[in-house]
Design an enzyme around this catalytic site. Sequence first.
Site, PDB file in Angstrom:
ATOM      1  N   LYS A 236      42.861  26.682  14.610  1.00 59.71           N
ATOM      2  CA  LYS A 236      42.412  25.899  15.779  1.00 59.71           C
ATOM      3  C   LYS A 236      43.520  25.823  16.837  1.00 59.71           C
ATOM      4  O   LYS A 236      43.249  25.885  18.044  1.00 59.71           O
ATOM      5  CB  LYS A 236      42.016  24.491  15.305  1.00 59.71           C
ATOM      6  CG  LYS A 236      41.354  23.621  16.344  1.00 59.71           C
ATOM      7  CD  LYS A 236      40.791  22.347  15.719  1.00 59.71           C
ATOM      8  CE  LYS A 236      40.334  21.354  16.766  1.00 59.71           C
ATOM      9  NZ  LYS A 236      39.858  20.087  16.199  1.00 59.71           N
TER      10      LYS A 236
ATOM     11  N   ASN B 134      28.909  11.035  13.207  1.00 58.68           N
ATOM     12  CA  ASN B 134      29.765  11.349  12.061  1.00 58.68           C
ATOM     13  C   ASN B 134      30.504  10.100  11.608  1.00 58.68           C
ATOM     14  O   ASN B 134      30.333   9.030  12.182  1.00 58.68           O
ATOM     15  CB  ASN B 134      30.720  12.489  12.429  1.00 58.68           C
ATOM     16  CG  ASN B 134      31.575  12.134  13.632  1.00 58.68           C
ATOM     17  OD1 ASN B 134      32.369  11.203  13.585  1.00 58.68           O
ATOM     18  ND2 ASN B 134      31.397  12.858  14.733  1.00 58.68           N
TER      19      ASN B 134
ATOM     20  N   LYS C 277      42.490  27.362  20.431  1.00 53.76           N
ATOM     21  CA  LYS C 277      42.340  26.469  21.592  1.00 53.76           C
ATOM     22  C   LYS C 277      43.634  26.343  22.396  1.00 53.76           C
ATOM     23  O   LYS C 277      43.720  25.511  23.295  1.00 53.76           O
ATOM     24  CB  LYS C 277      41.840  25.098  21.127  1.00 53.76           C
ATOM     25  CG  LYS C 277      40.533  25.220  20.334  1.00 53.76           C
ATOM     26  CD  LYS C 277      39.720  23.972  20.298  1.00 53.76           C
ATOM     27  CE  LYS C 277      38.490  24.196  19.426  1.00 53.76           C
ATOM     28  NZ  LYS C 277      37.575  23.078  19.392  1.00 53.76           N
TER      29      LYS C 277
ATOM     30  N   PHE D 224      43.836  17.194  16.949  1.00 50.76           N
ATOM     31  CA  PHE D 224      43.695  16.733  15.562  1.00 50.76           C
ATOM     32  C   PHE D 224      42.721  17.687  14.873  1.00 50.76           C
ATOM     33  O   PHE D 224      41.793  18.185  15.508  1.00 50.76           O
ATOM     34  CB  PHE D 224      43.094  15.325  15.511  1.00 50.76           C
ATOM     35  CG  PHE D 224      44.114  14.221  15.600  1.00 50.76           C
ATOM     36  CD1 PHE D 224      44.475  13.510  14.475  1.00 50.76           C
ATOM     37  CD2 PHE D 224      44.714  13.908  16.807  1.00 50.76           C
ATOM     38  CE1 PHE D 224      45.410  12.489  14.547  1.00 50.76           C
ATOM     39  CE2 PHE D 224      45.650  12.889  16.886  1.00 50.76           C
ATOM     40  CZ  PHE D 224      46.002  12.174  15.751  1.00 50.76           C
TER      41      PHE D 224
ATOM     42  N   LYS E 222      10.404   6.352  20.966  1.00 58.49           N
ATOM     43  CA  LYS E 222      10.664   6.488  19.532  1.00 58.49           C
ATOM     44  C   LYS E 222       9.605   7.393  18.893  1.00 58.49           C
ATOM     45  O   LYS E 222       8.404   7.174  19.104  1.00 58.49           O
ATOM     46  CB  LYS E 222      10.648   5.110  18.872  1.00 58.49           C
ATOM     47  CG  LYS E 222      11.001   5.174  17.408  1.00 58.49           C
ATOM     48  CD  LYS E 222      10.895   3.822  16.736  1.00 58.49           C
ATOM     49  CE  LYS E 222      10.948   4.037  15.231  1.00 58.49           C
ATOM     50  NZ  LYS E 222      10.494   2.880  14.496  1.00 58.49           N
TER      51      LYS E 222
ATOM     52  N   ASP F 210      29.625  18.844  17.085  1.00 58.40           N
ATOM     53  CA  ASP F 210      29.578  20.264  17.462  1.00 58.40           C
ATOM     54  C   ASP F 210      28.191  20.664  17.924  1.00 58.40           C
ATOM     55  O   ASP F 210      28.027  21.631  18.643  1.00 58.40           O
ATOM     56  CB  ASP F 210      29.985  21.129  16.262  1.00 58.40           C
ATOM     57  CG  ASP F 210      31.442  20.903  15.888  1.00 58.40           C
ATOM     58  OD1 ASP F 210      32.252  20.723  16.812  1.00 58.40           O
ATOM     59  OD2 ASP F 210      31.741  20.859  14.687  1.00 58.40           O
TER      60      ASP F 210
END
Length: 405
Positions: free
Chosen positions: A338, A209, A342, A324, A289, A279
Amino acid sequence: MRILLGITGGIAAYKAAEVARLLTRQGHAVRCVLTEAGARFITPLTLASLTGQPVFGANPDLGEWRANPVVEHIDLARWADLVAVAPATADILGKTANGLATDLLSTLLLATRAPVLWAPAMNTAMWSHPAVRANVARLKSFGHSLIEPVEGLLACGEEGGGKLAEVEAIVDAILALGSPRHPALEGKKVLVTAGPTREDLDPVRTLTNRSTGAMGIEMARALRNAGAEVHLVLGGDGPAFPLYGLAPTRVRSAAEMLAACEKLWPAMDGLVAAAAVADQRPETCSAEKVKKGEGPERLTLVRTPDILATLSDAKRPGQWLLGFAAESEGHLENAAAKLTRKRLDAILANDVADGQGFGDQANTLTPVTAEGPQPALGPLPKDELAQAAVAWWAHRLAALSPSQP
Ligand SMILES: Cc1cc2nc3c(=O)[nH]c(=O)nc-3n(C[C@H](O)[C@H](O)[C@H](O)COP(=O)(O)O)c2cc1C
């Protein structure tokens, strides 16, 4: 912070001007003290212009320091929150290790009660000489800190150890040692996760990401500066960066990050989870490869472990969790969900709509607690934003457990 910067007679003295400039730009008061030899390498005028502060020392342009009616060495020694000597010659290390006070800098180094940081710079043979090694060991035994010289091409043409540490690393060490501590964080062990994770498809392709790790690294820095013992678990392949007193554990995948965190968590007082953990990961990773045309048209993904939820489940009484949440829509509502899901103590909501919030950009964080969203922090550059977030969290911790020392 009030920093006394000693500058002694080496070629690297010109780099002290940049140390002084960077610290001044960050709002710190920097007063430079030159040795006579130091003043042959860099002028007081340069340093006074960059710092906006008077420059001290035994220099023909400044007058002999002993003639000053103010007891300068004691006054300056009392003024400083930290004394840093960069560059430090073999000569000044030897003088201070042996209690000699022959000029303003060496005298105030004996007179100060502030932390002392040495940034030595000298020829490789000088740096490895047993006399210098013994002096360095002696200075460390006084509780002084040292930022090791690095290897490189020296001004004398030799290649080897003894080169002044990077300017950014010296500034980072000064802030680590001299910043005001926060009682709610001082001495506390804090696990910080930062950066992206990478989930490999084969030896060359990966799913990841846009996180650079900048926010988490700045959180680690700000927590360390507040006095916490920080353990940083860092994803991504970013280049090395200065983080005095802190050796990050580098990890690649979400599974590796979880393993590193699970090992550390039982001994920690708190967690700051700033990593952008994938995720999902590809169901399989090819050892070789995958050739063009042989690869599947569709990837099968499976869920990665939920690091924050796992650590939250393993939480023992007294441990705290600060998360965060980077969201591109409804960031406050999603952060609140969240927080509950959590079982976190607080969450810092980060609006990443339109690609904002990644890399070096200025950013805004909104703390969300069980009482709802709190006043937003920022927009600020990430280093200042991290300081603001840590200050906010430290005050909240102190308010939650006022009995803490
Ligand atoms: C051109 C030149 C470069 C020098 N570079 C260094 C150096 O990098 N490190 C060092 O320990 N001494 C170096 N020296 C020697 C110091 O300047 C000398 O020991 C001086 O007495 C140090 O005084 P101070 O510690 O009071 O500044 C250099 C000398 C000269 C002439």
